[in-house]
Design an enzyme around this catalytic site. Structure first.
Site, PDB file in Angstrom:
ATOM      1  N   ASP A 404       0.832  -1.206   0.000  1.00  0.00           N
ATOM      2  CA  ASP A 404       0.000   0.000   0.000  1.00  0.00           C
ATOM      3  C   ASP A 404       0.867   1.258   0.000  1.00  0.00           C
ATOM      4  O   ASP A 404       1.581   1.539   0.957  1.00  0.00           O
ATOM      5  CB  ASP A 404      -0.895  -0.052   1.258  1.00  0.00           C
ATOM      6  CG  ASP A 404      -1.931   1.045   1.271  1.00  0.00           C
ATOM      7  OD1 ASP A 404      -1.960   1.859   0.329  1.00  0.00           O
ATOM      8  OD2 ASP A 404      -2.716   1.089   2.236  1.00  0.00           O
ATOM      9  N   GLU A 444      -2.395   1.519  -4.846  1.00  0.00           N
ATOM     10  CA  GLU A 444      -1.985   2.926  -4.963  1.00  0.00           C
ATOM     11  C   GLU A 444      -3.127   3.745  -5.550  1.00  0.00           C
ATOM     12  O   GLU A 444      -2.917   4.768  -6.168  1.00  0.00           O
ATOM     13  CB  GLU A 444      -0.650   3.087  -5.706  1.00  0.00           C
ATOM     14  CG  GLU A 444      -0.496   2.318  -6.992  1.00  0.00           C
ATOM     15  CD  GLU A 444      -1.159   3.018  -8.173  1.00  0.00           C
ATOM     16  OE1 GLU A 444      -2.387   2.819  -8.329  1.00  0.00           O
ATOM     17  OE2 GLU A 444      -0.468   3.720  -8.939  1.00  0.00           O
ATOM     18  N   GLY A 446      -5.237   3.570  -7.889  1.00  0.00           N
ATOM     19  CA  GLY A 446      -5.532   3.760  -9.309  1.00  0.00           C
ATOM     20  C   GLY A 446      -4.710   4.856  -9.975  1.00  0.00           C
ATOM     21  O   GLY A 446      -4.891   5.146 -11.165  1.00  0.00           O
ATOM     22  N   TRP A 447      -3.779   5.450  -9.227  1.00  0.00           N
ATOM     23  CA  TRP A 447      -3.003   6.561  -9.793  1.00  0.00           C
ATOM     24  C   TRP A 447      -2.230   6.104 -11.033  1.00  0.00           C
ATOM     25  O   TRP A 447      -1.746   4.968 -11.099  1.00  0.00           O
ATOM     26  CB  TRP A 447      -2.007   7.099  -8.771  1.00  0.00           C
ATOM     27  CG  TRP A 447      -2.659   7.759  -7.600  1.00  0.00           C
ATOM     28  CD1 TRP A 447      -3.947   8.231  -7.533  1.00  0.00           C
ATOM     29  CD2 TRP A 447      -2.069   8.011  -6.320  1.00  0.00           C
ATOM     30  NE1 TRP A 447      -4.190   8.753  -6.291  1.00  0.00           N
ATOM     31  CE2 TRP A 447      -3.062   8.644  -5.531  1.00  0.00           C
ATOM     32  CE3 TRP A 447      -0.821   7.774  -5.765  1.00  0.00           C
ATOM     33  CZ2 TRP A 447      -2.827   9.042  -4.208  1.00  0.00           C
ATOM     34  CZ3 TRP A 447      -0.586   8.170  -4.456  1.00  0.00           C
ATOM     35  CH2 TRP A 447      -1.570   8.796  -3.692  1.00  0.00           C
ATOM     36  N   ASP A 467     -10.306   4.378  -1.396  1.00  0.00           N
ATOM     37  CA  ASP A 467     -10.994   3.374  -0.559  1.00  0.00           C
ATOM     38  C   ASP A 467     -12.509   3.356  -0.730  1.00  0.00           C
ATOM     39  O   ASP A 467     -13.151   4.394  -0.803  1.00  0.00           O
ATOM     40  CB  ASP A 467     -10.705   3.646   0.920  1.00  0.00           C
ATOM     41  CG  ASP A 467      -9.244   3.431   1.245  1.00  0.00           C
ATOM     42  OD1 ASP A 467      -8.429   3.334   0.314  1.00  0.00           O
ATOM     43  OD2 ASP A 467      -8.926   3.373   2.439  1.00  0.00           O
TER      44      ASP A 467
END
Ligand code: GLA
Length: 656
Positions: A404, A444, A446-447, A467
């Protein structure tokens, strides 16, 4: 110091308040009240409503206040407005309490408007206890009508629910539970078992090791006094694992940062007790907070490498870090031993014992860390110790790692794809060096369109968004925004729209019922099945009611998710408020979801040719496991508010 009684809402408070620029009056709303409580605190002081062990007691105070006063355990007042309030991301924006209040109010008003609730709803809510009761009744009564169990009672004759394609790397331990329903005792036999493997009666699993790459076909037979079932399965020994979407449970949405070893053991026990184990649910994942928090003097903050140097050129690491943190000195502990091996905290006294237990019942175990100095909750991360941690996780016996991003923001100069990839590639290299299959979950948010490159850095799954929360706004936004990402999913590489927020959730020691209505829960489960999404139950498994158990144990719905083609379904039609999604399945049939995103039921006519299906089709209602009579090319059905009809269409007409 002033003693003040605030009666702007239905609950009264005695405040030790220093007023500063805050004015109290009868018109104060509850959030202003809480903000005033916060403002009146001396620096470093903790408010009364604080939750133990959370890095931001103020946010927790506000959160608890809302929960306590506007949601009792049995109440499911819609609170999707909570989601837009920015409370959880507030530290990034600096502390303006007035702004926080304004955000909160604006979000709440928007939500009222969307629901067609009168504009003065807010005043009623906060000034009159009876109105709260009235509104609660209105929501709760209408929801209660939706509590319909669709999954039929399980048959007494055996049914094998194992995915028909299993992946393992050469020379790595094989562990695949054979999930079976049917009246006990059910005898299980395996024929043509791959060399090096055998069926382990105690855990009910295929276990062993296979050295040679290749496809190994074997047969499983399950038999009891009433009948038998048999399936042919392929064990694919190769480089790719997680050939169907991973299924299991994660600690985050239920226990948040309060998780302990006991919760994890109980989750494993209840997967068995509730019978969920017989449907393929297998990973038991510990999320954040199993380690200790480092002190600011920890050697991790003195690591000098190209990343830290780059960052420190921008801003002093310690300063930035201390801004992220709150008064939490008592939570700091020894994070690594003298050799640098990561340590679990007092709530996880023996990781190996825990994973041994999980494996002994045929389940698998997952763990979590961050590529940064610290995780999202400021626990120690893997920065500077990536390989050492991967080795430790393998030694402990973990089968899954969620990696994460979070604390890594302190190290990345920006969010360019190159920078986003760096830490994930590093951990992938580390995972490749251990003699164990560890499913690699990239988180991460969806970046950088992670779905386009997640597989390149070894990811088996990657979160596509921030989230999830247990609201219609959250699940519909996250779920339906998967449209367009289907090309990137397939066996071994899955788009991850986050956990199933069903049952009791709450991100704390005291989970409460999900705010999703029953229809919304059917929508989430159906959409996630069509999307070939990883299925992780976010609920407290010790408190599953029969509705939730049945929601999670419909073998035909799960089979759509676990189909061996691994296609992610696509949106074929969007005619407000209806969306139709379609997923091709390995047996030549199609799974179809007709979703009603509107606030009222709709009668909908679906012409199959509109979704690319010419000719006549036999139609099965997957939730009810019943064939539907149709004209063969058209279906007329009523779809509930925020609800779904999940179908399986097989070529050829079969009028019943
Ligand atoms: C992030 C992740 C969540 C959860 C928390 C834990 O917010 O997106 O899924 O893992 O961190 O702190």
């Amino acid at each position: 110091m002033l003693i003040l009684l605030v009666i702007g809402c239905v609950y009264a408070f005695v405040l030790n308040a220093q007023q500063n620029d805050f004015k109290f009056s009868e018109k104060n709303t509850w959030f202003e009240t809480i903000l005033a409580i916060k403002k009146s605190e001396k620096p470093g002081e903790r408010p009364a409503l604080e939750k133990k062990n959370h890095p931001d007691p103020y946010r927790v105070a506000l959160w608890n206040f809302l929960r306590k006063n506007f949601n009792s355990e049995k109440d499911m007042l819609e609170m999707s407005w909570e989601e837009r309030d920015n409370i959880w991301n507030f530290e990034d924006k600096g502390f303006s309490y007035q702004q926080l209040g304004r955000n909160y109010l604006a979000a709440f008003q928007t939500s009222c408007k969307e629901r067609g609730v009168p504009a003065d709803y807010r005043q009623h809510t906060f000034n009159n206890p009876e109105d709260i009761q009235k509104i609660r009744r209105q929501y709760i009564t209408s929801r209660n009508k939706e509590y319909v169990i669709l999954t039929p009672p399980v048959s007494d004759t055996p049914r094998i629910n194992i995915p028909l394609l299993l992946g393992v790397r050469p020379n790595h331990p094989v562990l695949f539970k054979v999930p079976v329903t049917g009246r006990k005792p059910v005898g299980i036999k395996l024929l043509q078992v791959p060399k090096g493997c055998h069926y382990d009666e105690a855990s009910g699993s295929l276990v062993g090791v296979v050295a040679q790459k290749g496809d190994y076909k074997f047969t499983i037979i399950a038999e009891n006094a009433l009948g038998k079932d048999s399936v042919t399965v392929i064990l694919r020994v190769g480089d790719t694992i997680s050939l169907t979407p991973p299924m299991g449970w994660s600690s985050w949405s239920c226990f948040g940062s309060d998780v302990t070893e006991k919760d994890i053991r109980q989750a494993a026990d209840f997967i068995v007790k509730t019978g969920l184990i017989n449907y393929g649910w297998s990973y038991i994942n510990i999320d954040d907070c199993w380690m200790n928090r480092p002190s600011l003097n920890d050697p991790v903050f003195s690591i000098k490498d190209s990343l830290t140097t780059k960052f420190e050129a921008k801003e002093d690491l310690r300063k930035r870090l201390s801004r992220m943190r709150f008064n939490e000195s008592e939570l700091i502990g020894k994070v690594r031993d003298s050799a640098g091996n990561i340590l679990s905290n007092k709530d996880f006294p023996d990781m190996k014992r825990l994973t041994d237990y999980i494996h002994s019942i045929g389940l698998k175990a997952g763990i979590y860390t961050s590529p940064g100095h610290v995780t999202c909750q400021n626990y120690i991360g893997s920065y500077g110790h990536e390989l050492q941690d991967a080795i430790q996780f393998a030694k402990w016996g973990f089968d899954y790692l969620k990696y994460d991003w979070c604390g890594y923001s302190l190290l990345a100069a920006d969010r360019s794809v190159a920078n986003l990839k760096t830490p994930y590639q590093l951990m992938n290299n580390a995972l490749k060096q251990v003699q164990r299959d560890i499913v690699y979950s990239i988180c991460e948010y969806g970046w950088g369109d992670v779905w386009k490159w997640g597989a390149q850095v070894g990811g088996n799954l990657w979160r596509t968004t921030s989230d999830i929360r247990d609201t219609w706004a959250s699940i519909s936004e996250i779920g339906f925004s998967m449209h367009g990402k289907e090309a990137y999913a397939g066996p071994g590489r899955w788009n991850d729209p986050d956990q199933l927020v069903v049952g009791y959730v709450g991100w704390s020691k005291s989970p409460r019922p999900t705010y999703l209505s029953p229809n919304e829960q059917y929508t989430q489960m159906s959409l996630w099945a069509l999307l070939s999404a990883p299925l992780f139950i976010g609920a407290d498994l010790t408190r599953l009611d029969s509705f939730t158990v049945k929601l999670l144990s419909n073998a035909e719905v799960i089979a759509i998710n676990q189909d061996t083609l691994g296609y992610q379904g696509s949106r074929m039609l969007a005619k407000e408020p209806v969306q139709v999604w379609k997923k091709k399945l390995s047996d030549g049939s199609f799974a179809i979801g007709i979703f009603n995103t509107g606030d009222d039921p709709v009668l909908y006519d679906l012409y199959f040719k509109e979704i690319g299906l010419q000719g006549n089709w036999s139609v099965r209602d997957v939730w009810r496991q019943k064939d539907i009579k149709t004209s063969g090319s058209l279906l007329k059905q009523r779809i509930n508010r925020h609800g779904v009809l999940l179908l399986k269409l097989t070529p050829g007409q079969k009028i019943i």
